[in-house]
Scaffold this active site. Structure first.
Site, mmCIF file in Angstrom:
data_model
loop_
_atom_site.group_PDB
_atom_site.id
_atom_site.type_symbol
_atom_site.label_atom_id
_atom_site.label_comp_id
_atom_site.label_asym_id
_atom_site.label_seq_id
_atom_site.Cartn_x
_atom_site.Cartn_y
_atom_site.Cartn_z
ATOM 1 N N GLU A 150 0.830 -1.203 0.000
ATOM 2 C CA GLU A 150 0.000 0.000 0.000
ATOM 3 C C GLU A 150 0.866 1.255 0.000
ATOM 4 O O GLU A 150 1.829 1.350 0.761
ATOM 5 C CB GLU A 150 -0.907 0.007 1.241
ATOM 6 C CG GLU A 150 -1.764 1.259 1.361
ATOM 7 C CD GLU A 150 -2.671 1.203 2.580
ATOM 8 O OE1 GLU A 150 -3.539 0.304 2.609
ATOM 9 O OE2 GLU A 150 -2.502 2.027 3.499
ATOM 10 N N HIS B 135 -8.097 3.014 -3.631
ATOM 11 C CA HIS B 135 -9.012 3.278 -2.522
ATOM 12 C C HIS B 135 -9.978 4.387 -2.952
ATOM 13 O O HIS B 135 -9.603 5.304 -3.672
ATOM 14 C CB HIS B 135 -8.239 3.756 -1.290
ATOM 15 C CG HIS B 135 -7.323 2.727 -0.712
ATOM 16 N ND1 HIS B 135 -6.941 2.727 0.609
ATOM 17 C CD2 HIS B 135 -6.702 1.662 -1.269
ATOM 18 C CE1 HIS B 135 -6.126 1.714 0.841
ATOM 19 N NE2 HIS B 135 -5.961 1.062 -0.291
#
Length: 612
Positions: A20, A80
């Protein structure tokens, strides 16, 4: 490729992993993140993910970064996407932008919760929670078939709610029933507790893959801040292990790597977990060490479109084989990854060389609020890209300020540790700030509301309990600085004093909500206010104040005033006061360059007459 399909097809003998990243706040940080992702991509993660700022605050940077990694460089990317506080149409715009760039994976999040829920009204009534976003994507003819959808889960409960664990599982079940294909969890440090939670999830009838979020500890101070923001419970054994090494950043980082490896081995050895999600905070070294110690390099069964950097740093694709014909054993995959990594490190531009070590490690020991604006890790946030403000849970301490005197009183109460947080800090006043408390108190009593400061340090050992950072055996230095909010007429008097008496020793930045910036620092001026000297290393400059980093923080600071105001009813005295402060006050940062004199900054500011 959709992540759910990749997970189903995954057949290597060790678990898969994803990385991430968040979009850096500055252009330089963004540029320097790309080669960092490139180097980490040679470890062959199954995918990477890119966070999305609260209310779309990083919209353009998030989509740009995800577009680069997915469309230009061929790395399957999960974007996201938050839905609360998003203006009508913004969700559709983001989904279309992702679709155009070939992105097939969305992590659907609620985002930062509504401020002051008693008075909050949704910006777009379609989206008030994560399940709304899941259902919207899955029911849309335009988007349903395009996207694989992931959702968030909180093994230790959501930090913004007091709901019981069963309530959290009910919400998760609604997300999955609404169309979610996989689950990514909030970070945790208690493996046994996590595994018990997994059993409860399965008992609930939830069968989609669970990908646990793992974040290696980087520094002791950042670890404390993170577990407070996220509401994470830490086993006493971990805190006991960190206590004796908390002042040695190198040992803390090494421990963080070892702890992450232990947790991963614990949760994957049961067979309940098939892959993990590593939160990098845009740092490189710890994540690479975790994968190497696990001996998992070569995590993706697909080796085509390997990223190789050419000499000028542009990216080209090496078509190694068609995926249908390619069969690679784990050892070959690991060796291939290592060889590509060595080749890439030789050719990649090295943004850190000559300034703060090398590109992989030059920001390993960030210190202070600012850091270096060129670092990809500048402005690191929590795991889901939020501001953290909503998680302070401090309104009961901050009360109901109705006058500027009330605000002065609140800032003083924070300095005196009568409240444990302020809107500008989720943690109590640091031991370092306590050494200059009398000066901060005098400024605050004037109505100069201090929010950030640093005392001078002249060659203190890096293991010092108050001022130390970095590996042991070194020495650290600091220039004194202070940051506060004042009205414009006060700023003008400060500017006059600096011009008349500063003699080149004092530099300042001042900015307001309207976007004005005033300073006596040259446009290209870069002021290292924290640096360290360690055996066998170049001088590390970990905290740098210059125009771009100041303006980036300034924007965030004025956003905090707005968020604070929204906690009170519209039109209330509290809301009107905080909104007026946001519109009228300036954020001012003042640095004194004489680090040899511990009181140089304070003597300059507090001696002589300046307005209250």
């Amino acid at each position: 490729m959709k992540l759910s399909d990749k997970i189903a097809a995954y057949n290597l003998p060790h678990p898969f992993y994803t990385f991430e990243f968040f979009p850096p706040r500055t252009d330089q940080g963004f540029e320097n993140l790309i080669p960092r992702i490139s180097r980490l991509s040679t470890l062959n993660p199954l995918a990477i993910s890119v966070t999305w700022g609260a209310g779309g605050s990083t919209r353009d940077r998030s989509i740009d970064l995800a577009g680069l990694t997915q469309a230009d460089y061929g790395i399957d990317t999960v974007l996201h996407l938050t839905c609360t506080n998003m203006l009508p149409g913004m969700v559709d715009d983001a989904l279309r932008a992702a679709k155009v760039r070939g992105i097939q994976n969305i992590l659907a999040l609620r985002g930062d919760p509504p401020r002051g829920t008693e008075h909050w009204a949704p910006v777009d009534s379609q989206f008030t929670c994560g399940v709304d976003l899941v259902r919207y994507i899955r029911s849309s003819p335009e988007f349903s078939s395009q996207f694989c959808i992931g959702v968030a889960a909180y093994p230790e409960g959501h930090p913004d709610h007091e709901t019981d664990e069963d309530g959290g599982l009910d919400v998760l079940k609604k997300k999955v029933d609404g169309g979610a294909d996989f689950i990514v969890t909030q970070l945790f440090y208690d493996a046994d507790r996590f595994l018990k939670w997994v059993d409860k999830v399965r008992e609930k009838g939830i069968t989609v893959p669970i990908i646990p979020g793992i974040m290696p500890i980087q520094t002791y101070s950042s670890f404390l801040r993170l577990i407070k923001l996220c509401g994470v419970k830490v086993p006493p054994s971990i805190m006991a292990a960190l206590e004796p090494i908390r002042h040695d950043d190198k040992l803390v980082k090494d421990y963080g790597v070892g702890l992450a490896v232990d947790i991963i081995q614990n949760i994957t050895s049961t067979g309940k977990i098939k892959g993990i999600h590593l939160c990098t905070l845009n740092l490189e070294k710890s994540v690479q060490l975790v994968i190497e110690k696990l001996q998992w390099a070569g995590g993706s069964p697909e080796m085509k479109n390997k990223l190789i950097a050419d000499a000028p740093g542009r990216m080209i694709h090496a078509q190694l084989s068609s995926s249908s014909d390619l069969v690679i054993d784990p050892t070959t995959a690991a060796n291939t990854a290592a060889n590509v990594l060595t080749f890439k490190q030789t050719l990649d531009p090295d943004p850190g060389r000559g300034e703060v070590n090398n590109a992989a490690t030059w920001d390993d020991f960030p210190n202070g609020r600012f850091g270096d604006y060129k670092s990809p890790a500048f402005g690191a946030q929590d795991q889901w890209g939020g501001t953290g403000f909503s998680q302070y849970k401090g309104l009961s301490e901050w009360g109901h300020p109705k006058t500027t005197e009330d605000l002065t009183s609140l800032f003083l109460r924070y300095l005196h540790s009568e409240v444990s947080s302020s809107p500008f800090s989720s943690l109590p006043l640091s031991s370092e700030s306590l050494t200059i408390l009398p000066y901060l108190e005098r400024l605050t009593k004037r109505g100069w509301w201090t929010v950030c400061s640093q005392p001078t340090v002249d060659g203190t050992p890096s293991t010092d309990e108050v001022f130390g950072w970095g590996p042991r055996g070194g020495y650290v230095f600091q220039k004194g600085f202070v940051e506060f909010f004042v009205e414009e007429h006060v700023l003008e008097r400060i500017e006059e004093k600096i011009a008349a008496e500063g003699r080149g020793w004092v530099h300042y930045f001042a900015g307001n909500l309207q976007g004005e910036c005033r300073s006596n620092v040259p446009d290209d001026g870069r002021n290292a206010v924290t640096w360290g000297m360690f055996p066998g290393q170049e001088i590390a400059q970990t905290t740098i104040i210059e125009r771009e980093s100041f303006l980036t923080w300034k924007d965030e600071a004025f956003t905090i005033w707005a968020e604070w105001a929204s906690c009170y009813p519209p039109g209330s005295e509290e809301s009107e006061l905080l909104d007026a402060v946001r519109k009228k006050r300036w954020l001012v940062n003042i640095v004194h360059h004489d680090y040899k004199k511990s009181d140089a900054l304070w003597t300059f500011l507090l001696d002589g007459e300046l307005p209250l």
